[in-house]
Design an enzyme around this catalytic site. Structure first.
Site, PDB file in Angstrom:
ATOM      1  CE1 TYR A  74       0.324   1.383   4.447  1.00 51.69           C
ATOM      2  CE2 TYR A  74       0.733  -1.131   4.512  1.00 51.69           C
ATOM      3  CZ  TYR A  74       0.918   0.386   5.064  1.00 51.69           C
ATOM      4  OH  TYR A  74       1.316   0.508   6.359  1.00 51.69           O
ATOM      5  CG  ASP A 124      -2.868  -3.189   4.807  1.00 47.26           C
ATOM      6  OD1 ASP A 124      -3.614  -2.367   5.205  1.00 47.26           O
ATOM      7  OD2 ASP A 124      -1.853  -3.718   5.720  1.00 47.26           O
ATOM      8  CG  HIS A 168      -6.749  -4.243   9.092  1.00 55.85           C
ATOM      9  ND1 HIS A 168      -6.942  -3.178   8.683  1.00 55.85           N
ATOM     10  CD2 HIS A 168      -5.262  -4.519   9.305  1.00 55.85           C
ATOM     11  CE1 HIS A 168      -5.890  -2.592   8.487  1.00 55.85           C
ATOM     12  NE2 HIS A 168      -4.521  -3.286   8.689  1.00 55.85           N
ATOM     13  CE1 TYR A 172      -2.708  -9.248  13.227  1.00 51.86           C
ATOM     14  CE2 TYR A 172      -3.058  -7.821  11.323  1.00 51.86           C
ATOM     15  CZ  TYR A 172      -2.074  -8.325  12.352  1.00 51.86           C
ATOM     16  OH  TYR A 172      -0.856  -7.930  12.410  1.00 51.86           O
ATOM     17  CG  ASP A 179      -4.426   1.418  10.261  1.00 49.53           C
ATOM     18  OD1 ASP A 179      -5.205   1.560  11.129  1.00 49.53           O
ATOM     19  OD2 ASP A 179      -3.189   0.909  10.360  1.00 49.53           O
ATOM     20  NE  ARG A 253       1.055   5.665   9.292  1.00 48.36           N
ATOM     21  CZ  ARG A 253       2.464   5.441   9.639  1.00 48.36           C
ATOM     22  NH1 ARG A 253       3.291   6.621   9.998  1.00 48.36           N
ATOM     23  NH2 ARG A 253       3.076   4.294  10.232  1.00 48.36           N
ATOM     24  N   GLY A 256      -5.371   9.814  10.568  1.00 48.60           N
ATOM     25  CA  GLY A 256      -5.274  10.189   9.254  1.00 48.60           C
ATOM     26  C   GLY A 256      -5.638   9.522   8.098  1.00 48.60           C
ATOM     27  CD1 TRP A 257      -3.441   4.752   8.602  1.00 46.37           C
ATOM     28  CD2 TRP A 257      -3.476   5.425   6.374  1.00 46.37           C
ATOM     29  NE1 TRP A 257      -2.450   4.135   8.222  1.00 46.37           N
ATOM     30  CE2 TRP A 257      -2.381   4.670   6.806  1.00 46.37           C
ATOM     31  CE3 TRP A 257      -3.546   6.075   4.941  1.00 46.37           C
ATOM     32  CZ2 TRP A 257      -1.180   4.439   5.957  1.00 46.37           C
ATOM     33  CZ3 TRP A 257      -2.392   5.754   4.152  1.00 46.37           C
ATOM     34  CH2 TRP A 257      -1.258   5.169   4.827  1.00 46.37           C
ATOM     35  CB  THR A 378       4.071 -12.921  16.250  1.00 45.85           C
ATOM     36  OG1 THR A 378       2.782 -13.741  16.455  1.00 45.85           O
ATOM     37  CG2 THR A 378       5.115 -13.623  17.059  1.00 45.85           C
TER      38      THR A 378
END
Length: 413
Positions: A74, A124, A168, A172, A179, A253, A256-257, A378
């Protein structure tokens, strides 16, 4: 005689440069190589100075984000979106070729994409699809169209929350991060406007708006109006609050995204769509919350937005650039009151004064960018204050330079 020779050489150089700027589909490598030996002019606007600086630092666009081998990701799409806008403004062919070289390195003739694995269902991976949509609109090369459709197909089976929010990533489960709204929704909306119609288009636009509805329902803090970085519907993650499923902090951020996602989706969402005014409302409440935590001295924003005075916190470049872009664009489009253009200029001047340095050869650096931050995984990322302020800080992260160029363009026009 020597004076005449110098004048002749200058005229020849001018003719070569002018002719290259008029031919946007030629000279892939030469343009980038030529830039490498030049000093970047301080007379250029900041948008071009930073774009040319990125091209010096990363002669091939796949190198953006400090990659050592070509990778579909991205940050490349973010900077190349800025390159597209710089090219459209200037007509300078080197910017177009920089964009095209990335796609041609990563996209195979059959439309498959190197390093991209659809089965990972990583939101992403969709952002750089905007690069391909642009290139296809210019070249009509079928390999770009095939790759665009491959990326769009990810959304057909992408795992979702119970209310239809895109996870996401597959790794996850049950999680939405701010984001992800930027990573997926502008591409989804861009694709829909170009390739869908009728009920198919309506269903897609409704789906896009629903992503923002879910975020607003679950992730806004009622006290401050700020949005938390992540939400785990299952409440099973160690970082998730056991009552709300929310991560514990407001990461600059991430917000921001989210702001960039709203203003960019509005470029494609039909004027008569019932969700359009809701998105503009979300943008207004979002913006009001951010102004309250803007640093009064510099006009910038902190890594952890609401904890400016605490030990280890710092004025962060990528979030500040994203907020400036969002406010400037939204004020210009009429989504926000015109006063936000002044707020954007305050933030932008703060970036120039506090976070920009220029090397003797004219290369521009954007300092104090958080390299990366996430949740879980991780090694495990806890989302605590200490976690955010101790992640790597670096200069010229593309998550900062791309929005800086976009912000510059909004304020230069």
């Amino acid at each position: 005689m020597k004076g005449l020779e110098k004048l002749s050489l200058s005229l020849i150089a001018f003719v070569i440069l002018f002719s290259c700027a008029q031919k946007p589909l030629q000279r892939t490598a030469q343009a980038t190589q030529t830039l490498g030996s030049e000093t970047i002019s301080t007379k250029l606007p900041w948008s071009e100075r930073m774009m040319q600086s990125e091209m010096k630092r990363f002669p091939e666009a796949w190198m953006l984000d400090f990659f050592k081998t070509p990778k579909w990701s991205y940050p490349n799409g973010l900077v190349l979106k800025a390159a597209e806008k710089v090219f459209k403004k200037t007509g300078n062919n080197q910017y177009f070729e920089y964009i095209k070289a990335y796609a041609d390195e990563l996209v195979n003739q059959d439309g498959t994409i190197k390093t991209y694995d659809l089965s990972k269902y990583n939101i992403d991976m969709l952002n750089s699809g905007n690069v391909l949509i642009y290139l296809y609109s210019v070249t009509k090369d079928d390999k770009y169209l095939k790759a665009i459709k491959l990326l769009r197909s990810q959304l057909d089976n992408h795992p979702r929350t119970s209310e239809g929010g895109f996870w996401h990533k597959k790794i996850y489960p049950n999680q939405m991060w701010l984001d992800g709204l930027y990573m997926g929704q502008p591409f989804y909306a861009n694709y829909t406007k170009l390739f869908s119609n009728g009920n198919e288009a309506k269903k897609a636009y409704d789906d896009i708006v629903n992503q923002f509805d879910i975020i607003q329902k679950h992730m806004v803090d009622p006290r401050t109006g700020l949005l938390y970085h992540g939400w785990d519907e299952s409440k099973g993650q160690a970082w998730a609050d056991k009552q709300t499923g929310l991560s514990p902090n407001f990461w600059g951020r991430a917000m921001g995204w989210y702001g960039m996602a709203i203003v960019d989706v509005l470029d494609f969402l039909p004027e008569n769509h019932t969700g359009r005014q809701r998105l503009i409302g979300y943008l207004n409440s979002y913006s009001e919350a951010l102004v309250k935590v803007q640093d009064k001295k510099t006009g910038l924003w902190y890594q952890v937005l609401d904890k400016g005075g605490e030990k280890g916190n710092y004025l962060e470049a990528s979030a500040s650039s994203m907020f400036v872009y969002t406010f400037a664009k939204a004020a210009k489009k009429g989504y926000l009151p015109n006063s936000y253009k002044t707020i954007a200029k305050e933030g932008y001047n703060g970036i120039l004064k506090n976070l920009i340095t220029v090397e003797p050869n004219g290369v521009v650096n954007l300092n104090q960018n958080c390299a990366v931050a996430g949740l879980g995984g991780t090694p495990y990322r806890s989302g605590t204050y200490d976690y955010y302020v101790n992640e790597e800080i670096r200069a010229n992260d593309p998550k900062g330079t791309g929005p800086f160029i976009l912000a510059s363009l909004e304020l230069e026009n």
